[in-house]
Enzyme design. Structure first.
Site, mmCIF file in Angstrom:
data_model
loop_
_atom_site.group_PDB
_atom_site.id
_atom_site.type_symbol
_atom_site.label_atom_id
_atom_site.label_comp_id
_atom_site.label_asym_id
_atom_site.label_seq_id
_atom_site.Cartn_x
_atom_site.Cartn_y
_atom_site.Cartn_z
ATOM 1 N N HIS A 1 0.826 -1.205 0.000
ATOM 2 C CA HIS A 1 0.000 0.000 0.000
ATOM 3 C C HIS A 1 0.864 1.259 0.000
ATOM 4 C CE1 HIS A 1 -3.519 2.523 1.178
ATOM 5 N NE2 HIS A 1 -2.575 3.237 1.777
ATOM 6 N N GLU A 2 1.766 1.361 0.956
ATOM 7 C CA GLU A 2 2.583 2.569 1.055
ATOM 8 C C GLU A 2 3.483 2.733 -0.162
ATOM 9 O OE1 GLU A 2 1.994 4.848 3.096
ATOM 10 O OE2 GLU A 2 0.608 3.702 4.351
ATOM 11 N N HIS B 1 1.819 4.745 -2.832
ATOM 12 C CA HIS B 1 2.021 6.187 -2.674
ATOM 13 C C HIS B 1 3.389 6.598 -3.208
ATOM 14 C CE1 HIS B 1 -1.573 7.039 -0.402
ATOM 15 N NE2 HIS B 1 -1.256 6.242 0.607
ATOM 16 N N HIS C 1 3.401 6.853 -6.911
ATOM 17 C CA HIS C 1 2.694 8.072 -7.309
ATOM 18 C C HIS C 1 3.649 9.265 -7.240
ATOM 19 C CE1 HIS C 1 -1.436 10.346 -6.928
ATOM 20 N NE2 HIS C 1 -0.831 10.566 -8.072
#
Length: 677
Positions: free
Chosen positions: A467-468, A471, A474
């Site tokens: 998940h992290e 980020h 991105h």
């Protein structure tokens, strides 16, 4: 020489951590704020009529010293704090709030931006430049740029008081979290934990000066991963009680008065700005647009989630009765008996997965591998580059053709100086205007085992890492001109979308097969176990969705209060909000109670914790698209990167999603995923 006073000469402008000392931060902040005020004054003093080049471009170029020091300091204060950084952060909070107001509430600057906005159709700007004017005009307007001087003075006071209160909330929470760590005298009390987890507990005790004992440090949410494994019911109860006690024990670290004060100040500020509530003020500039839209979504999901949780609760109680337990299921029993039922129903033992989830293998052969397959990038560790802590590791990211992308830093282990949870920060943002590339970092809180022991992750910790890292991608992949739009600088209720999409690759067959290897034998995770994991993905979703929605609705409740409402009792307010939502099941506590709800009272998700489920509408819909179009392929990755990740904040995110998907996201894939049909 203060290393912040000039741009870093290291590769990718990596901050020179080897030179940075604590005494450098304060003067760099003060000088940085002073410089930006002068830069803004110069923009306002231009005698010519406002143009994009004499107003917007220098505004985007302003504040570079402040940006450099703030990026380093706030990552440091979150990941490796001490008394000096804590004190400085509290000193700086009102100063930085006042500095932001000095820019956003500057009437001359707003007049120039407004003049450009009024003639947008005649300026012949490219799409990103036009959007830059639109965003500044909207943000300045919502921040109060059009208020009278008297109202602006009142607004500045609110902002200063809130910045101090939210900073104090976070510091109290870290101190109380450390203080409430569970200390155990006997290794028998840790029955059910793995050897590596017991080793980590012994290591944590030794670091605290308690040799021969065992310390279980708390995590940010209410539930602790060890609740699924500890066989001693009394220890489980103590562990959950410690978690839920944060911020309510009286003394210096009690957060109840801060919760009441923050909620009240936000409501009063919202009224000053012309809104009915803080939630209305926040969502006016999000994709949701109104609190009612959020209420409609959460209200649609909560009843089904609560019903599913009751069905699950009955299953768990039946298991307790079958085992001759002789007690009623309590909150500290849920995770433990969930694993018993999961094993019986699906033959899946999540604790037995740990030997297949060794951190280094998960990182390189899972997280990095999926990114390489999708996007063609490679990750090369750079031990020659120094980060903020010896445990933080630096990786260079390059394209398939060898051209540079940026740097990724991973700081994975927990320590008392690191706040709970997991997060991504940008230390340097990509910008064509600044000719800069991205330097991003992930912070996790994985317990460190004793020297020589492998770091074996739980299923949830693997999910968090994927998940992290979403980020981080991105932040690495956005290709924008203006710093304002760099990386994850998108609407708050869209920012979780790319990270949630990246979770999908954790269980994608070719990715899982590449990293889920037994750390001792080298054998791949058995296919039948993989199949059972896939079959059980919707298991316990009633609980998971309910505890999340309880927190999201609690966040909304605090921030939908009117400025005239009088709330004096945090516990009573919580209870009423959860009862009204139908999520007041004592066996399913909210993921975060108010006094340790860092997302909403310290972490920038105020009135925005709904963002995770809101973004999951797009995430589940995008997951369906990947499955329908061949999954983990370069063509799919390139499309997702070009049309979504690469856009950063330079376009409306829902328009970017339509460009990727060909339509708006539908809610059905989310309902299917969470079993909420």
């Amino acid at each position: 020489m203060n290393p912040f006073f000039s741009p870093s000469t290291l590769t990718y402008e990596l901050p020179p951590f080897g030179l940075i000392r604590e005494e450098h931060y304060r003067p760099a902040f003060l000088q940085g704020m002073a410089e930006q005020i002068l830069e803004v004054a110069a923009i306002c003093g231009v005698p010519d009529a406002p143009t994009f080049d004499n107003t917007m471009v220098p505004l985007e170029l302003s504040g570079q010293l402040l940006t450099r020091v703030a990026a380093v300091f706030f990552n440091r204060s979150s990941s490796d704090s001490n008394q000096l950084t804590d004190a400085l952060e509290e000193e700086l909070a009102p100063l930085l709030a006042a500095h932001a107001d000095a820019i956003r509430l500057n009437p001359e600057l707003f007049a120039r931006v407004a003049a450009l906005h009024a003639q947008l159709d005649r300026l012949q700007l490219d799409a990103e430049s036009r959007y830059l004017v639109e965003r500044y005009h909207t943000e300045f307007t919502l921040a109060g740029a059009g208020l009278t001087d008297a109202a602006k003075a009142e607004l500045r006071d609110y902002n200063a008081r809130l910045s101090t209160a939210t900073t104090r909330f976070e510091k109290n929470l870290l101190a109380d979290t450390n203080d409430l760590a569970l200390v155990l005298e006997n290794v028998a009390e840790l029955d059910g934990l793995t050897a590596g987890q017991i080793s980590a507990a012994a290591e944590a005790a030794t670091e605290r000066g308690l040799p021969g004992r065992y310390v279980i440090t708390l995590v940010l949410p209410t539930g602790h991963p060890y609740l699924a494994q500890l066989t001693n019911r009394g220890v489980r109860e103590r562990l959950l009680a410690a978690s839920r006690s944060r911020g309510i024990r009286g003394g210096d670290h009690d957060n109840r008065e801060l919760v009441l004060s923050i909620a009240r100040l936000r409501a009063e500020r919202a009224r000053l700005l012309g809104f009915d509530s803080h939630a209305a003020a926040v969502t006016a500039d999000q994709t949701a647009k109104t609190p009612q839209a959020i209420a409609d979504l959460l209200g649609r999901l909560a009843p089904a989630a609560a019903r599913n949780a009751l069905v699950e609760q009955a299953d768990l109680q039946a298991r307790i009765d079958q085992d001759g337990g002789g007690f009623e299921l309590a909150a500290w029993d849920w995770a433990f008996y969930t694993e018993q039922v999961r094993r019986a129903r699906y033959h899946v033992d999540t604790s037995a997965m740990r030997p297949y989830f060794e951190l280094e293998r998960v990182l390189r052969d899972g997280v990095f591998y999926a990114a390489s397959r999708l996007y063609g990038v490679t990750f090369t560790e750079r031990p020659d580059l120094v980060a903020w802590h010896p445990e933080a590791r630096v990786f260079e990211v390059t394209e398939a053709d060898g051209s540079p992308v940026g740097l990724y830093i991973g700081d994975f282990y927990t320590r008392d100086s690191k706040r709970g949870g997991a997060w991504m920060n940008s230390l340097v943002s990509q910008s064509a205007l600044l000719d800069s590339s991205a330097v991003v970092c992930n912070n996790l809180n994985v317990p460190r085992p004793a020297a020589g022991e492998p770091t074996l992750l739980s299923f949830d910790e693997v999910t968090t890492l994927f998940h992290e890292f979403g980020h981080a991608l991105h932040g690495l992949f956005a290709r924008v001109t203006y710093p304002k739009f760099a990386g994850t600088n998108v609407y708050r209720d869209f920012v979780e979308f790319p990270s949630q999409v990246n979770e999908m690759w954790m269980l994608w067959p070719e990715v899982l097969a590449h990293y889920a290897v037994h750390h001792e034998t080298g054998e791949a995770m058995p296919q039948d176990l993989v199949d059972r994991i896939q079959d059980s993905t919707a298991f316990n979703e009633g609980f998971s969705t309910s505890e999340y929605l309880a927190a999201a609705l609690l966040d909304q409740a605090w921030h939908r209060i009117d400025a005239d409402d009088t709330v004096t009792d945090v516990a009573a307010f919580e209870a009423a909000a959860l009862t009204a939502a139908g999520l007041d099941n004592p066996a399913v506590p909210t993921r975060y109670a108010s006094t340790y709800f860092a997302h909403t009272f310290a972490g920038g998700y105020d009135a925005g914790y709904y963002s995770y489920i809101w973004s999951e509408v797009q995430d589940a819909d995008a997951g369906e698209w990947f499955e329908d179009n061949g999954g983990l392929t370069r063509a799919n990755g390139d499309r997702f990167r070009r049309r979504l990740l690469g856009v950063g904040g330079s376009a409306d995110p829902l328009a970017a999603y339509r460009d990727f998907r060909g339509r708006d996201a539908g809610i059905q894939p989310l309902l299917d995923r969470r079993g909420l049909n």
